[in-house]
Design a protein around this motif. Structure first.
Motif, short mmCIF file in Angstrom:
data_model
loop_
_atom_site.label_atom_id
_atom_site.label_comp_id
_atom_site.label_asym_id
_atom_site.label_seq_id
_atom_site.Cartn_x
_atom_site.Cartn_y
_atom_site.Cartn_z
N GLY A 197 -77.18 12.47 60.70
CA GLY A 197 -76.12 11.56 60.58
C GLY A 197 -75.17 11.88 59.41
N VAL A 198 -75.75 12.77 58.42
CA VAL A 198 -74.93 13.30 57.47
C VAL A 198 -73.96 14.49 57.67
CG1 VAL A 198 -75.24 14.02 55.06
CG2 VAL A 198 -77.00 12.59 55.87
N GLU A 199 -72.69 14.23 57.78
CA GLU A 199 -71.68 15.05 57.89
C GLU A 199 -70.81 15.35 56.74
OE1 GLU A 199 -69.19 15.18 61.35
OE2 GLU A 199 -70.53 13.55 62.29
N ILE A 200 -70.65 16.49 56.31
CA ILE A 200 -70.02 16.94 55.01
C ILE A 200 -68.53 17.33 55.58
CG2 ILE A 200 -69.58 18.86 53.37
CD1 ILE A 200 -72.84 19.48 53.83
N THR A 201 -67.79 15.96 55.28
CA THR A 201 -66.45 16.11 55.60
C THR A 201 -65.61 16.40 54.37
OG1 THR A 201 -66.18 13.69 55.28
CG2 THR A 201 -66.72 14.44 57.54
N GLY A 202 -65.97 16.31 53.10
CA GLY A 202 -65.32 16.68 51.92
C GLY A 202 -66.34 17.22 51.05
N GLU A 203 -65.72 17.65 49.96
CA GLU A 203 -66.86 18.25 48.92
C GLU A 203 -67.97 17.25 48.74
OE1 GLU A 203 -64.61 19.09 45.39
OE2 GLU A 203 -63.47 20.59 46.22
N THR A 204 -69.06 18.10 48.81
CA THR A 204 -70.46 17.15 48.82
C THR A 204 -71.39 17.83 47.90
OG1 THR A 204 -70.01 16.44 51.03
CG2 THR A 204 -72.48 16.36 50.28
N VAL A 205 -71.99 17.33 46.95
CA VAL A 205 -73.08 17.93 45.99
C VAL A 205 -74.19 17.45 46.33
CG1 VAL A 205 -72.40 16.42 44.06
CG2 VAL A 205 -73.10 18.62 43.70
N PHE A 206 -75.24 18.11 46.29
CA PHE A 206 -76.77 17.93 46.19
C PHE A 206 -77.22 18.10 44.77
CE2 PHE A 206 -76.02 18.42 50.72
CZ PHE A 206 -76.65 17.41 51.21
N ILE A 207 -77.90 17.12 44.05
CA ILE A 207 -78.23 17.15 42.85
C ILE A 207 -79.79 17.75 42.77
CG2 ILE A 207 -78.52 15.94 40.64
CD1 ILE A 207 -76.17 14.19 41.42
N CYS A 208 -80.09 18.84 42.16
CA CYS A 208 -81.34 19.36 42.01
C CYS A 208 -81.83 18.91 40.62
CB CYS A 208 -81.44 20.67 42.36
SG CYS A 208 -80.70 21.00 44.02
N ASN A 209 -83.03 19.16 40.42
CA ASN A 209 -83.70 19.19 38.83
C ASN A 209 -82.91 20.13 37.98
OD1 ASN A 209 -85.38 17.36 39.59
ND2 ASN A 209 -86.92 18.57 39.94
N ASP A 210 -82.65 21.15 38.56
CA ASP A 210 -81.88 22.21 37.42
C ASP A 210 -80.78 22.53 37.74
OD1 ASP A 210 -82.39 23.56 39.82
OD2 ASP A 210 -83.60 25.33 38.99
N GLY A 211 -79.86 21.87 38.42
CA GLY A 211 -78.34 22.03 38.65
C GLY A 211 -77.99 21.28 39.97
N VAL A 212 -76.76 21.95 40.63
CA VAL A 212 -76.29 21.15 41.68
C VAL A 212 -75.83 22.14 42.69
CG1 VAL A 212 -75.53 19.23 40.46
CG2 VAL A 212 -73.84 21.22 40.87
N VAL A 213 -75.86 21.82 44.06
CA VAL A 213 -75.57 22.60 44.76
C VAL A 213 -74.11 22.03 45.67
CG1 VAL A 213 -75.90 23.78 47.19
CG2 VAL A 213 -77.49 23.62 45.56
N LEU A 214 -73.00 22.61 45.69
CA LEU A 214 -71.67 22.00 46.21
C LEU A 214 -71.26 22.75 47.43
CD1 LEU A 214 -69.20 20.44 45.46
CD2 LEU A 214 -68.17 22.29 44.30
N PHE A 215 -71.21 21.77 48.41
CA PHE A 215 -70.85 22.21 49.72
C PHE A 215 -69.47 21.86 49.84
CE2 PHE A 215 -75.06 21.47 49.76
CZ PHE A 215 -75.85 22.45 50.83
N ILE A 216 -68.48 22.97 50.38
CA ILE A 216 -67.11 22.64 50.46
C ILE A 216 -66.87 23.21 51.84
CG2 ILE A 216 -64.71 23.32 49.29
CD1 ILE A 216 -66.66 24.16 46.84
N PRO A 217 -66.16 22.16 52.53
CA PRO A 217 -65.94 22.58 53.97
C PRO A 217 -64.51 23.40 53.95
CG PRO A 217 -66.03 20.17 53.90
CD PRO A 217 -66.21 20.79 52.51
N ASN A 218 -64.50 24.17 54.84
CA ASN A 218 -63.24 25.10 55.00
C ASN A 218 -63.01 25.30 56.46
OD1 ASN A 218 -64.59 27.44 55.80
ND2 ASN A 218 -65.22 27.74 53.76
N GLU A 219 -62.23 25.93 56.99
CA GLU A 219 -61.71 26.29 58.41
C GLU A 219 -62.79 27.12 58.90
OE1 GLU A 219 -59.75 28.77 55.54
OE2 GLU A 219 -59.27 26.70 55.86
#
Length: 80
Positions: A17-39
């Motif tokens: 049920g998690v949809e990435i509809t905008g910029e979404t970040v997952f926070i990790c212990n040593d950084g972040v992962v940024l998901f950016i939807p596009n066409e």
């Protein structure tokens, strides 16, 4: 292959049920992962150099409390 793992991960999120509809970040212990939807799907950026607030710069706990959202950080930057 990494693309298959990313697709499987995104499919798993969608099934939960998690949809990435905008910029979404997952926070990790040593950084972040940024998901950016596009066409085409989703672009992914990995940031591996998180920094902590440096109190030696004169930043106070009260000021840090103002920065609880990105909107508040942007507002503070615009005012200064």
């Amino acid at each position: 292959m990494i693309e298959e793992k990313i697709t499987a991960f995104l499919d798993h999120l969608k099934a939960q049920g998690v949809e990435i509809t905008g910029e979404t970040v997952f926070i990790c212990n040593d950084g972040v992962v940024l998901f950016i939807p596009n066409e085409r799907g989703v672009d992914i950026a990995v940031v591996r150099n998180p920094i902590t607030v440096d109190y030696t710069l004169g930043i106070t706990d009260k000021e840090v409390e103002l920065w609880t959202t990105t909107a508040e950080i942007v507002k503070e930057m615009e005012e200064n």
